[in-house]
Design a protein around this motif. Structure first.
Motif, PDB file in Angstrom:
ATOM      1  N   GLU A   1       0.875  -1.235   0.140  1.00  0.00           N
ATOM      2  CA  GLU A   1       0.053  -0.129  -0.018  1.00  0.00           C
ATOM      3  C   GLU A   1       0.958   1.300   0.000  1.00  0.00           C
ATOM      4  OE1 GLU A   1      -4.197  -0.352   2.190  1.00  0.00           O
ATOM      5  OE2 GLU A   1      -2.394  -0.796   3.631  1.00  0.00           O
ATOM      6  N   THR A   2       2.009   1.117   0.588  1.00  0.00           N
ATOM      7  CA  THR A   2       2.813   2.448   0.821  1.00  0.00           C
ATOM      8  C   THR A   2       3.810   2.627  -0.279  1.00  0.00           C
ATOM      9  OG1 THR A   2       4.521   1.321   2.203  1.00  0.00           O
ATOM     10  CG2 THR A   2       2.700   2.333   3.157  1.00  0.00           C
ATOM     11  N   SER A   3       3.774   1.976  -1.164  1.00  0.00           N
ATOM     12  CA  SER A   3       4.937   1.891  -2.476  1.00  0.00           C
ATOM     13  C   SER A   3       4.357   2.842  -3.263  1.00  0.00           C
ATOM     14  CB  SER A   3       5.098   0.567  -3.189  1.00  0.00           C
ATOM     15  OG  SER A   3       5.747   0.782  -4.054  1.00  0.00           O
ATOM     16  N   GLU A   4       5.173   3.722  -3.625  1.00  0.00           N
ATOM     17  CA  GLU A   4       4.983   4.975  -4.402  1.00  0.00           C
ATOM     18  C   GLU A   4       5.222   4.215  -5.770  1.00  0.00           C
ATOM     19  OE1 GLU A   4       3.198   7.677  -4.044  1.00  0.00           O
ATOM     20  OE2 GLU A   4       3.141   7.242  -1.917  1.00  0.00           O
ATOM     21  N   LYS A   5       6.277   3.716  -6.188  1.00  0.00           N
ATOM     22  CA  LYS A   5       6.388   3.266  -7.502  1.00  0.00           C
ATOM     23  C   LYS A   5       5.156   2.283  -8.102  1.00  0.00           C
ATOM     24  CE  LYS A   5      11.382   2.397  -7.669  1.00  0.00           C
ATOM     25  NZ  LYS A   5      12.604   1.332  -7.478  1.00  0.00           N
ATOM     26  N   LEU A   6       4.581   1.399  -6.918  1.00  0.00           N
ATOM     27  CA  LEU A   6       3.694   0.502  -7.428  1.00  0.00           C
ATOM     28  C   LEU A   6       2.287   1.572  -7.465  1.00  0.00           C
ATOM     29  CD1 LEU A   6       2.723  -2.422  -7.589  1.00  0.00           C
ATOM     30  CD2 LEU A   6       2.205  -2.461  -5.247  1.00  0.00           C
TER      31      LEU A   6
ATOM     32  N   LEU B   1       2.665   2.696 -10.860  1.00  0.00           N
ATOM     33  CA  LEU B   1       2.307   1.871 -12.142  1.00  0.00           C
ATOM     34  C   LEU B   1       1.039   1.310 -12.310  1.00  0.00           C
ATOM     35  CD1 LEU B   1       4.333   0.192 -14.074  1.00  0.00           C
ATOM     36  CD2 LEU B   1       4.659  -1.373 -12.343  1.00  0.00           C
ATOM     37  N   LEU B   2       0.319   1.378 -11.040  1.00  0.00           N
ATOM     38  CA  LEU B   2      -1.056   1.014 -11.275  1.00  0.00           C
ATOM     39  C   LEU B   2      -2.046   1.909 -11.899  1.00  0.00           C
ATOM     40  CD1 LEU B   2      -1.236  -1.015  -7.780  1.00  0.00           C
ATOM     41  CD2 LEU B   2      -1.551  -2.085 -10.187  1.00  0.00           C
ATOM     42  N   LYS B   3      -1.737   2.930 -11.997  1.00  0.00           N
ATOM     43  CA  LYS B   3      -2.313   4.013 -12.816  1.00  0.00           C
ATOM     44  C   LYS B   3      -2.671   3.807 -14.303  1.00  0.00           C
ATOM     45  CE  LYS B   3      -0.893   7.925  -9.808  1.00  0.00           C
ATOM     46  NZ  LYS B   3      -0.224   9.289  -9.795  1.00  0.00           N
TER      47      LYS B   3
ATOM     48  N   ARG C   1      -3.957  -2.647 -15.201  1.00  0.00           N
ATOM     49  CA  ARG C   1      -5.015  -2.953 -14.411  1.00  0.00           C
ATOM     50  C   ARG C   1      -6.065  -4.111 -15.127  1.00  0.00           C
ATOM     51  NH1 ARG C   1      -5.567   2.505 -13.703  1.00  0.00           N
ATOM     52  NH2 ARG C   1      -7.411   2.384 -14.738  1.00  0.00           N
ATOM     53  N   GLU C   2      -6.128  -4.008 -16.446  1.00  0.00           N
ATOM     54  CA  GLU C   2      -6.981  -4.981 -17.048  1.00  0.00           C
ATOM     55  C   GLU C   2      -6.326  -6.316 -17.123  1.00  0.00           C
ATOM     56  OE1 GLU C   2      -9.976  -6.945 -19.050  1.00  0.00           O
ATOM     57  OE2 GLU C   2      -9.953  -4.936 -18.104  1.00  0.00           O
ATOM     58  N   MET C   3      -5.016  -6.343 -17.292  1.00  0.00           N
ATOM     59  CA  MET C   3      -4.199  -7.461 -17.290  1.00  0.00           C
ATOM     60  C   MET C   3      -4.480  -8.193 -15.939  1.00  0.00           C
ATOM     61  SD  MET C   3      -0.766  -6.411 -19.259  1.00  0.00           S
ATOM     62  CE  MET C   3       0.234  -8.160 -19.100  1.00  0.00           C
ATOM     63  N   ILE C   4      -4.258  -7.500 -14.664  1.00  0.00           N
ATOM     64  CA  ILE C   4      -4.393  -7.928 -13.393  1.00  0.00           C
ATOM     65  C   ILE C   4      -5.661  -8.716 -13.422  1.00  0.00           C
ATOM     66  CG2 ILE C   4      -4.226  -7.454 -10.991  1.00  0.00           C
ATOM     67  CD1 ILE C   4      -2.179  -5.319 -11.584  1.00  0.00           C
ATOM     68  N   ARG C   5      -6.926  -7.810 -13.947  1.00  0.00           N
ATOM     69  CA  ARG C   5      -8.158  -8.249 -13.828  1.00  0.00           C
ATOM     70  C   ARG C   5      -8.398  -9.768 -14.725  1.00  0.00           C
ATOM     71  NH1 ARG C   5      -9.748  -3.160 -13.253  1.00  0.00           N
ATOM     72  NH2 ARG C   5      -9.727  -2.656 -15.606  1.00  0.00           N
TER      73      ARG C   5
END
Length: 147
Positions: free
Chosen positions: A82-87, A90-92, A97-101
């Motif tokens: 939750e606290t990773s700015e890099k993550l 990237l999740l923007k 996000r579609e690949m993860i879904r």
């Protein structure tokens, strides 16, 4: 070191498995191996359960994992994501996000994960997650070739 072939029958260890026991998920290749397996009662496969204690505002107060395995990542470690700015950055990316879904909802998640790992953005996502969850393992293996 002994290697384990996950495609082999778990009863005879000679042929590729074709079936799974509905009770315990043991893999077997034939009626003969099934009968051998059923000669002793099998234990149903236990699913890992997570028990959550939630307050009136919906905040998680505590977690307990029942039946953890060697691969279980503890909730406190997962919270570091939750606290990773890099993550977060990237999740923007809507494609990621579609690949993860797709990986999460597909009936053959292993196949979808294999396909997703061919995409550089998904590989970057996986690397960031692993660096957060298992920093010493990723640094030791240096499997991405990055420094």
């Amino acid at each position: 070191m002994e290697t384990c072939n996950e495609n082999l029958c778990q009863v005879c260890s000679h042929a590729s498995f074709k079936y799974k026991c509905p009770s315990c998920s043991l893999r077997y290749c034939s009626v003969s191996c099934y009968k051998t397996h059923k000669a002793t009662p099998c234990q149903p496969k236990k699913e890992a359960n997570v028990t959550l204690e939630i307050d009136g505002q919906g905040n998680i107060l505590s977690r307990q994992i029942l039946f953890p395995t060697d691969d279980t990542v503890m909730p406190a470690t997962l919270e570091k994501l939750e606290t990773s700015e890099k993550l977060k950055e990237l999740l923007k990316n809507p494609h990621l996000r579609e690949m993860i879904r797709e990986v999460d909802s597909h009936p053959n998640a292993k196949l979808m994960m294999h396909r997703a790992m061919k995409e550089p953005i998904f590989t970057e996502f996986a690397d960031i997650c692993l660096n957060i969850v298992e920093p010493e393992d990723v640094e030791a293996s240096n499997w991405t070739g990055e420094t």
